[in-house]
Design a protein around this motif. Structure first.
Motif, PDB file in Angstrom:
ATOM      1  N   ALA A   1       0.827  -1.203   0.000  1.00 18.73           N
ATOM      2  CA  ALA A   1       0.000   0.000   0.000  1.00 18.73           C
ATOM      3  C   ALA A   1       0.866   1.260   0.000  1.00 18.73           C
TER       4      ALA A   1
ATOM      5  N   ASP B   1       2.456   1.740  -3.396  1.00 13.99           N
ATOM      6  CA  ASP B   1       1.508   2.252  -4.382  1.00 13.99           C
ATOM      7  C   ASP B   1       1.157   3.721  -4.156  1.00 13.99           C
ATOM      8  N   HIS B   2       0.980   4.107  -2.897  1.00 12.87           N
ATOM      9  CA  HIS B   2       0.370   5.404  -2.612  1.00 12.87           C
ATOM     10  C   HIS B   2       1.270   6.386  -1.873  1.00 12.87           C
TER      11      HIS B   2
ATOM     12  N   LEU C   1      -5.039   5.928   5.509  1.00 10.69           N
ATOM     13  CA  LEU C   1      -5.251   5.496   4.130  1.00 10.69           C
ATOM     14  C   LEU C   1      -4.669   4.111   3.881  1.00 10.69           C
TER      15      LEU C   1
ATOM     16  N   ASP D   1       6.482   6.449   3.912  1.00 11.75           N
ATOM     17  CA  ASP D   1       6.973   6.202   2.561  1.00 11.75           C
ATOM     18  C   ASP D   1       7.947   5.030   2.589  1.00 11.75           C
TER      19      ASP D   1
ATOM     20  N   ALA E   1      -6.739   0.936   2.390  1.00 16.88           N
ATOM     21  CA  ALA E   1      -6.255   0.168   1.243  1.00 16.88           C
ATOM     22  C   ALA E   1      -6.091  -1.307   1.562  1.00 16.88           C
TER      23      ALA E   1
ATOM     24  N   VAL F   1       1.999   8.440   2.363  1.00 22.41           N
ATOM     25  CA  VAL F   1       0.594   8.205   2.652  1.00 22.41           C
ATOM     26  C   VAL F   1       0.379   8.111   4.157  1.00 22.41           C
TER      27      VAL F   1
END
Length: 416
Positions: A29, A32-33, A40, A85, A44, A36
């Protein structure tokens, strides 16, 4: 599973059982994002706030995630938003790609970015090539690792490769059979060694870092001196019980009058490989030596014969792509082919041919993508086998110790 030089154990985190799947989901997750927020990540992954908190703390302690400074704008209410991150400051994947004329060494970070790359030629004898790899790795790491911790060595090549045994089963162009790559290099490097075919490794890289559709279903086609493919569904690359999945070299283009070393006529690899292309260019006086870079430069220099040669080859590749699309009907097909990396204007010929021959693909430009890794595709492929293992099982990092590699390899086994 990949073949390892050692069998990693999966420890549990104090106070709760091993949850490798949850850790992988959180890492995925954030990949991908990220950057974040934890909230969130919870949405996810479907994990509870407490589970997300446990997993992120564990992944931070492993050096896989990091917290970034909170944004300068104040939060509306509640606790400050601290972004998560991928932490690319500590770990690197070391990669080796064995091509027909040369070996590519690479270092890749946890986001699949190439940090360093070196190419050296080889003479093609398996035992000597493995000695070259073992001898070159310590200096390569000393020059480029800069204190980062290597988490594994990925070795990839064309032909048929058995990842379970870490063996190159057959590489026709090199004349290799049953080459024990993992056995030879694990003793030299003291790292976990992952061995696979380069098309499958690039498929893993696309699943990790490419178009999100690749996780649902993907075909990857590699067109170089070797022509091979990989098939993935649900984020998993299919290998087959004999490690033969994706062998397209001897699919037939029945109307192409080229003889394959296997004795048949019209085999895909014999028709569209780089070797076939550059030999034809030399024969017809377009370039003095069989070098793909020279042929590309001839096109850039305005040679109409060279441009026509590349366009005709791309039309043949388009027919192969159409066959694969009709057989497998993937969400996306990614192809790695070097002339289109440097001459992207030629892609129109590829798309036109796909549209003319495929029964299922109505929008080739949306379905068929050039590799996102460009000229660094071989470097990424080698590191991707390591990155795939780490992203699937983050706690496999626990048993990897920062032991320096020993120079002076002694290769075990023989190639015939």
């Amino acid at each position: 599973m990949h073949r390892h030089s050692q069998a990693p154990t999966q420890p549990t985190v104090a106070g709760h059982p091993d949850t490798t799947g949850s850790a992988a989901a959180v890492l995925r997750a954030v990949l991908d994002h990220g950057p974040v927020a934890r909230t969130l990540v919870g949405r996810a992954t479907g994990l509870s706030p407490a589970a997300v908190s446990r997993q992120t703390a564990d992944l931070i302690s492993l050096g896989l995630l990091r917290e970034l400074p909170p944004p300068s704008t104040p939060p509306r209410a509640g606790r400050p938003f601290i972004p998560l991150d991928i932490d690319t400051r500590h770990h690197v994947a070391c990669g080796v790609h064995i091509a027909v004329p040369f070996i590519t060494f690479s270092l890749v970070d946890l986001r699949g970015r190439v940090l360093a790359q070196e190419n050296i030629p080889h003479q093609g004898v398996a035992v000597e090539v493995l000695r070259q790899i073992g001898g070159h790795l310590p200096g390569f790491m000393a020059r480029h690792a800069r204190g980062n911790r290597p988490i594994g060595l990925g070795v990839v090549t064309g032909g048929r490769v058995d990842p379970q045994r870490g063996v190159i089963v057959e590489h026709g162009l090199l004349g290799w059979r049953d080459v024990p790559v993992c056995q030879a290099l694990a003793a030299v490097t003291t790292l976990p060694v992952y061995v696979d075919g380069h098309a499958r490794a690039l498929a893993q890289a696309e699943i990790l870092f490419g178009d999100p559709r690749a996780r649902r279903s993907l075909v990857h086609l590699f067109v170089g001196n070797v022509v091979d493919a990989a098939i993935a569904t649900g984020g998993t690359v299919h290998r087959g019980p004999h490690s033969g999945a994706g062998d397209v070299a001897h699919l037939s283009l029945s109307d192409v009058p080229v003889t394959c070393p296997c004795g048949r006529s019209g085999c895909v690899q014999a028709a569209i490989s780089e070797q076939t292309l550059v030999k034809r260019a030399v024969r017809d006086g377009m370039i003095p030596t069989p070098d793909l870079g020279s042929l590309t430069e001839a096109v850039r220099g305005g040679d109409p014969r060279a441009r026509t040669l590349l366009r005709d080859r791309l039309r043949l590749i388009g027919r192969v792509v159409a066959m694969l699309l009709d057989m497998i009907d993937p969400e996306v097909l990614v192809f790695t082919e070097y002339t289109t990396i440097f001459l992207p204007e030629l892609l129109a010929d590829l798309y036109e041919e796909i549209a003319a021959h495929s029964r299922v693909c109505t929008d080739p430009e949306r379905t068929v993508l050039s590799s996102r890794f460009g000229p660094q595709a071989l470097a990424v492929a080698a590191g991707a086998t390591v990155l795939d293992a780490v992203h699937r099982s983050p706690r496999s990092l626990y048993p990897v110790l920062p032991v320096p590699m020993r120079p002076g390899p002694s290769t075990r086994g023989s190639a015939r």
